[in-house]
Design an enzyme around this catalytic site. Sequence first.
Site, PDB file in Angstrom:
ATOM      1  N   SER A 190       0.833  -1.202   0.000  1.00  0.00           N
ATOM      2  CA  SER A 190       0.000   0.000   0.000  1.00  0.00           C
ATOM      3  C   SER A 190       0.875   1.262   0.000  1.00  0.00           C
ATOM      4  O   SER A 190       1.683   1.451  -0.902  1.00  0.00           O
ATOM      5  CB  SER A 190      -0.969  -0.046   1.185  1.00  0.00           C
ATOM      6  OG  SER A 190      -1.993   0.897   1.039  1.00  0.00           O
ATOM      7  N   ASP A 210      -9.142  -4.576  -5.613  1.00  0.00           N
ATOM      8  CA  ASP A 210      -8.485  -3.446  -4.946  1.00  0.00           C
ATOM      9  C   ASP A 210      -8.716  -2.180  -5.763  1.00  0.00           C
ATOM     10  O   ASP A 210      -8.596  -2.193  -6.993  1.00  0.00           O
ATOM     11  CB  ASP A 210      -6.988  -3.757  -4.833  1.00  0.00           C
ATOM     12  CG  ASP A 210      -6.193  -2.672  -4.144  1.00  0.00           C
ATOM     13  OD1 ASP A 210      -6.789  -1.720  -3.603  1.00  0.00           O
ATOM     14  OD2 ASP A 210      -4.947  -2.780  -4.144  1.00  0.00           O
ATOM     15  N   HIS A 264      -7.685  -5.261  -1.323  1.00  0.00           N
ATOM     16  CA  HIS A 264      -6.471  -4.580  -0.886  1.00  0.00           C
ATOM     17  C   HIS A 264      -5.873  -5.259   0.349  1.00  0.00           C
ATOM     18  O   HIS A 264      -6.572  -5.531   1.321  1.00  0.00           O
ATOM     19  CB  HIS A 264      -6.807  -3.119  -0.580  1.00  0.00           C
ATOM     20  CG  HIS A 264      -5.625  -2.242  -0.403  1.00  0.00           C
ATOM     21  ND1 HIS A 264      -4.689  -2.040  -1.397  1.00  0.00           N
ATOM     22  CD2 HIS A 264      -5.216  -1.490   0.653  1.00  0.00           C
ATOM     23  CE1 HIS A 264      -3.768  -1.202  -0.954  1.00  0.00           C
ATOM     24  NE2 HIS A 264      -4.055  -0.865   0.282  1.00  0.00           N
TER      25      HIS A 264
END
Length: 319
Positions: free
Chosen positions: A163, A261, A293
């Site tokens: 991320s 995601d 995600h």
Amino acid sequence: MESDLVSEHPPFIRIYKDGRVERLTGTETIPTSLDKTNDVVSKDVQYSREHNLSVRLFLPHKATAGTNSKKLPLLIYIHGGAWIIESPFSPTYHNYVADVVTSANCLAVSIQYRRAPEHPVPASYEDSWSAVEWIFSHSDGSGPEDWINEHADFGRVFIGGDSAGANMTHHMAMRAGKEKLDPKIKGIAVVHPAFWGTDPVDEHDVQDREMRSGIAQLWEKVVSPNSVNGTDDPLFNVVGSDSDLSGLGCEMVLVAVAGKDVFVRQGLAYAAKLKKSGWKGDVEVVEEEEEGHVFHLQNPHSENASKFFERFVKFITTP
């Protein structure tokens, strides 16, 4: 009181009039352990006295026995959390990195950095680079931390992150190329990277204006309020900006994306841009179409998480 609330950004934070920041998740911590009955031993070492920042080191306990002097691959890990939450000391990241160290038989250094909104971007990037420089000060075996001096193979250095940490991982490799970091980084793992921009990268990218606006507001109001170009800041908009990726300072890149995601199209477009950039390294893309995600952190024992874990371990044990 609720009336003192300035803004709320679930699931991350609440910001109050007096400047207080309440993090809604990622605040729990787990201690280190030198108990050699565990598979992995760990300790925290300060790398920045100025900002009181540490790295968490993980080492296979068998490496401490002194019976094997073989150097180990070195994984530098940069945690995610939208530049706002989490740390190397949280159960999520402590346990994940420890599991990687066990399976990969590597040394890992997990980086703490200053977080927004108290310390807006680019503080997190500056700290991460400072940590990388501190780690590489051990490359001749005479740095301040014995575990790195004794066990790290600086011919096999990998940087990985998820991320926001994946975003920063890319930028660490770019800076390594620009500043000719020596020894060179062997590879980077960019996992579900938080790349974004004002406009979608293609027709399959998120078109929903409310969702796009929500991500833009988090970046512009909380994470990086000083960005001149808002979400088109080259730190965030790696794909859509005119950033030249040809100088990426590593030999190989693993790009991992998840089909459900919000950042999936950005991750795929990043891999495509890198391949076309003139950069001479190898790019591999791994996609789990039915996952969201950072699914591998949220449900680490699922079948797909286990499959990705094996691929990640294989990447950082590349000879």
